[in-house]
Design an enzyme around this catalytic site. Structure first.
Site, short mmCIF file in Angstrom:
data_model
loop_
_atom_site.label_atom_id
_atom_site.label_comp_id
_atom_site.label_asym_id
_atom_site.label_seq_id
_atom_site.Cartn_x
_atom_site.Cartn_y
_atom_site.Cartn_z
N GLU A 1 29.95 44.10 41.23
CA GLU A 1 30.38 42.94 40.46
C GLU A 1 30.91 41.90 41.45
O GLU A 1 31.94 42.11 42.08
CB GLU A 1 31.49 43.35 39.50
CG GLU A 1 31.97 42.19 38.66
CD GLU A 1 33.09 42.57 37.70
OE1 GLU A 1 34.07 43.20 38.15
OE2 GLU A 1 33.00 42.22 36.53
N GLY B 1 42.16 49.71 36.54
CA GLY B 1 42.04 50.39 35.24
C GLY B 1 42.11 51.90 35.39
O GLY B 1 42.73 52.58 34.58
N GLU C 1 39.54 47.32 29.32
CA GLU C 1 38.39 46.41 29.37
C GLU C 1 38.22 46.06 30.84
O GLU C 1 39.06 45.36 31.42
CB GLU C 1 38.67 45.13 28.56
CG GLU C 1 38.89 45.35 27.08
CD GLU C 1 37.64 45.71 26.30
OE1 GLU C 1 36.54 45.78 26.91
OE2 GLU C 1 37.76 45.93 25.09
N LYS D 1 52.06 40.85 29.98
CA LYS D 1 52.14 40.38 31.37
C LYS D 1 50.86 39.62 31.73
O LYS D 1 49.78 40.20 31.83
CB LYS D 1 52.29 41.56 32.33
CG LYS D 1 52.67 41.08 33.73
CD LYS D 1 52.37 42.08 34.81
CE LYS D 1 50.98 41.97 35.35
NZ LYS D 1 50.66 40.70 36.03
N CYS E 1 33.62 38.91 32.90
CA CYS E 1 33.22 40.32 32.89
C CYS E 1 31.86 40.50 32.22
O CYS E 1 31.17 41.47 32.49
CB CYS E 1 34.28 41.16 32.20
SG CYS E 1 34.77 40.48 30.62
N GLY F 1 41.09 44.13 33.24
CA GLY F 1 41.11 43.79 34.66
C GLY F 1 40.06 44.59 35.40
O GLY F 1 39.05 44.99 34.81
P1 NAD Z 1 43.16 43.13 38.46
O1 NAD Z 1 42.81 44.50 38.03
O2 NAD Z 1 43.50 42.91 39.87
O3 NAD Z 1 44.41 42.58 37.63
C1 NAD Z 1 44.43 42.56 36.24
C2 NAD Z 1 45.86 42.59 35.77
O4 NAD Z 1 46.44 43.84 36.14
C3 NAD Z 1 46.77 41.51 36.38
O5 NAD Z 1 47.68 41.08 35.41
C4 NAD Z 1 47.48 42.28 37.48
O6 NAD Z 1 48.74 41.75 37.78
C5 NAD Z 1 47.64 43.64 36.83
N1 NAD Z 1 47.82 44.75 37.80
C6 NAD Z 1 47.38 44.81 39.08
N2 NAD Z 1 47.76 45.98 39.63
C7 NAD Z 1 48.42 46.68 38.67
C8 NAD Z 1 49.04 47.96 38.62
N3 NAD Z 1 49.05 48.76 39.67
N4 NAD Z 1 49.61 48.35 37.47
C9 NAD Z 1 49.59 47.56 36.38
N5 NAD Z 1 49.03 46.33 36.37
C10 NAD Z 1 48.45 45.89 37.50
O7 NAD Z 1 41.95 42.23 37.96
P2 NAD Z 1 41.77 40.68 38.13
O8 NAD Z 1 41.32 40.48 39.52
O9 NAD Z 1 42.93 39.95 37.62
O10 NAD Z 1 40.58 40.40 37.09
C11 NAD Z 1 39.26 40.54 37.42
C12 NAD Z 1 38.66 41.80 36.85
O11 NAD Z 1 38.88 41.90 35.46
C13 NAD Z 1 37.16 41.86 36.98
O12 NAD Z 1 36.77 43.11 37.48
C14 NAD Z 1 36.64 41.68 35.58
O13 NAD Z 1 35.39 42.22 35.32
C15 NAD Z 1 37.70 42.29 34.78
N6 NAD Z 1 37.69 41.76 33.42
C16 NAD Z 1 37.23 42.53 32.41
C17 NAD Z 1 37.19 42.02 31.11
C18 NAD Z 1 36.71 42.84 29.97
O14 NAD Z 1 37.00 42.50 28.84
N7 NAD Z 1 36.00 43.94 30.19
C19 NAD Z 1 37.64 40.74 30.86
C20 NAD Z 1 38.10 39.98 31.92
C21 NAD Z 1 38.12 40.52 33.20
#
Ligand code: NAD
Length: 452
Positions: free
Chosen positions: A356, A213, A230, A155, A264, A208
């Site tokens: 962050e 997470g 992650e 997804k 990230c 995310g």
């Molecule tokens: P997010 O957590 O809002 O979304 C990430 C993904 O999760 C999206 O596909 C979203 O649709 C999905 N999602 C949202 N709610 C969900 C739920 N309840 N159940 C299952 N899936 C769900 O994050 P974002 O705003 O898209 O990304 C930014 C964040 O990601 C930042 O905090 C960043 O640090 C982190 N990030 C971490 C890494 C890493 O490798 N550590 C890499 C990239 C981004």
């Protein structure tokens, strides 16, 4: 609730295309088909699975420019980054194409018989991808998962589905059987959540925010489902006075403003030894103001816009609370622009120092000695990456060992290579991706004893 998501070009805020959102019922059907496909995919001979992954890599390679162009428009990435990202998917596929023929078990000496271990694939793996690096993060999950014999449902983030959809098409073009890799654009709370609750999905690989997470981890606990996380970061770039200060100051903007700070691994905290602090700041200023913040469709652009109006407002909210020491420029217009901005602080409790921001903002703080630098760097709930600039390699290694983070670089800011493990300490994540062991994380180790 809308059944489509209108993708916007973040540089202009203009619509690009409407993408239909997968419903819960459609997600269930896709998961069941992926489960059916698992039986035959795991039985594909290792050499043949390797050949299919190499062919997938070759097809991606033939479409690098097309994939990059989609990412420039969909995610506001610069051309240089977007081409690297498509190439990274190709490289991951090629690298993990070596895995099916090398998924070795062990023969362990025991009394009364022979003991052997096997690495069995899990079944259907659900990969949930964020919007900041849509292609690489998809590739880091799908390549080792497929190599280990799993089928994948993936997804993409609502905001950035276009390259993932195209990768799904390219997989079929390369000859991967249907339902081995299925891309399901949709809402997190619908499709992502279903990966967590559906019993046929045996592992969730989530990248995310830390907040989501934690929900995923709690949800997976219900079925003791395997999970890799992650998450966020607040990484430090530690500059000692003995370092090449000119080189450290020249490289620091790229370590935090790349992808407009939506990284990230962004080194969003810069710690500078007090005796070099003024010199570092005076050299940092021209490096920041000289950054070419342009529409990413311009090949010269070094930094593009933020992903959305929401993200722009969030970052502006942080900037309203602080005094900006100096900042770069933006092209303006309707896109989601924020200039690269530098804030100085000596307050380790300041929000700008602790949270962050996920935007082009960096906080700079002086430190007194090595112990103080390590203490400040570790004073965070995160632990993803970090850099150390020093001429003393012994100190570089000592500090790298002392910083509680998964990915450190000395006299460099590079933290991601597909050959090496990647992941976070503390609330930056759980488990590791990439590197030689990644396929193992998509298997169960099975022990078999044969009595003599
Ligand atoms: P997010 O957590 O809002 O979304 C990430 C993904 O999760 C999206 O596909 C979203 O649709 C999905 N999602 C949202 N709610 C969900 C739920 N309840 N159940 C299952 N899936 C769900 O994050 P974002 O705003 O898209 O990304 C930014 C964040 O990601 C930042 O905090 C960043 O640090 C982190 N990030 C971490 C890494 C890493 O490798 N550590 C890499 C990239 C981004």
């Amino acid at each position: 609730m809308s059944t489509v998501h209108t993708v916007l070009n973040p540089a202009t805020a203009r619509p690009v295309i409407d993408v239909p959102l997968t419903t819960l019922e459609q997600a269930d059907v896709a998961i069941e088909r992926a489960h059916d496909a698992f039986t035959s995919w795991r039985a594909v001979a290792p050499g043949e699975r390797a050949a299919l992954l190499r062919r997938f890599a070759a097809v991606v390679d033939a479409h690098v420019d097309e994939l990059a162009e989609l990412e420039v428009r969909n995610a506001g990435h610069t051309w240089g980054n977007a081409r690297w990202e498509a190439g990274n998917v190709r490289d991951c596929l090629n690298y993990y194409a070596g895995a099916p023929e090398r998924l070795f078990g062990r023969q362990i000496p025991v009394a009364g018989g022979t003991d052997v271990t096997f690495h069995e694939p899990l079944g259907v793996v659900g990969i949930i991808v964020p919007w900041n690096f849509p292609m690489p993060i998809a590739g880091w999950g799908l390549a080792p998962a497929l190599a280990a014999g799993n089928t994948v449902v993936l997804k993409p983030a609502e905001l950035t589905p276009l390259t993932a959809i195209r990768l799904g098409e390219l997989a079929l073009e390369a000859g991967l059987p249907e339902h081995v890799l299925t891309v399901l654009p949709g809402r997190g709370a619908v499709v992502g959540e279903r990966f967590v609750t559906h019993p046929l999905v045996r592992k969730v690989c989530f990248t995310g925010s830390t907040a989501v997470g934690k929900q995923i981890m709690a949800g997976c606990a219900e079925q003791v489902k395997r999970v890799t996380l992650e998450l966020g970061g607040k990484s430090s770039n530690i500059v000692f006075a003995d370092a090449d200060i000119a080189a450290a100051a020249a490289s620091a903007p790229y370590a935090v403003f790349d992808n407009a700070g939506q990284d990230c691994c962004a080194r969003s905290r810069i710690l500078v030894e007090r005796s070099a602090y003024d010199e570092f700041l005076s050299r940092l200023e021209p490096a920041v103001t000289g950054l070419r913040v342009l529409d990413p469709s311009d090949e010269d652009s070094e930094m593009g816009p933020l992903i959305s109006a929401h993200q722009q407002r969030t970052v502006q909210g942080y900037l309203e609370e602080v005094e900006v020491a100096f900042a770069g420029t933006t092209p303006g217009g309707d896109g989601f622009w924020v200039p690269p901005s530098v804030v100085t602080t000596e307050d380790p409790s300041a929000r700008i120092w602790r949270e962050e921001v996920f935007g082009p903002v960096v906080a700079v703080m002086p430190f007194d000695d090595e112990a103080h630098a390590v203490e400040l760097a570790n004073d965070t709930e995160y632990g993803l990456s970090g850099s150390i600039y020093t001429a003393d390699l012994g100190r570089g290694l000592r500090v790298a060992r002392a910083v509680e983070a998964g990915n450190l670089s000395v006299n460099s800011h590079a933290s991601v290579r597909y050959w090496t493990p990647f992941g976070g300490y503390k609330q930056s994540g759980l488990g590791r991706e990439l590197g030689p062991d990644a396929p193992m994380a998509f298997t169960e180790e099975k022990n078999v004893f044969i009595a003599h």
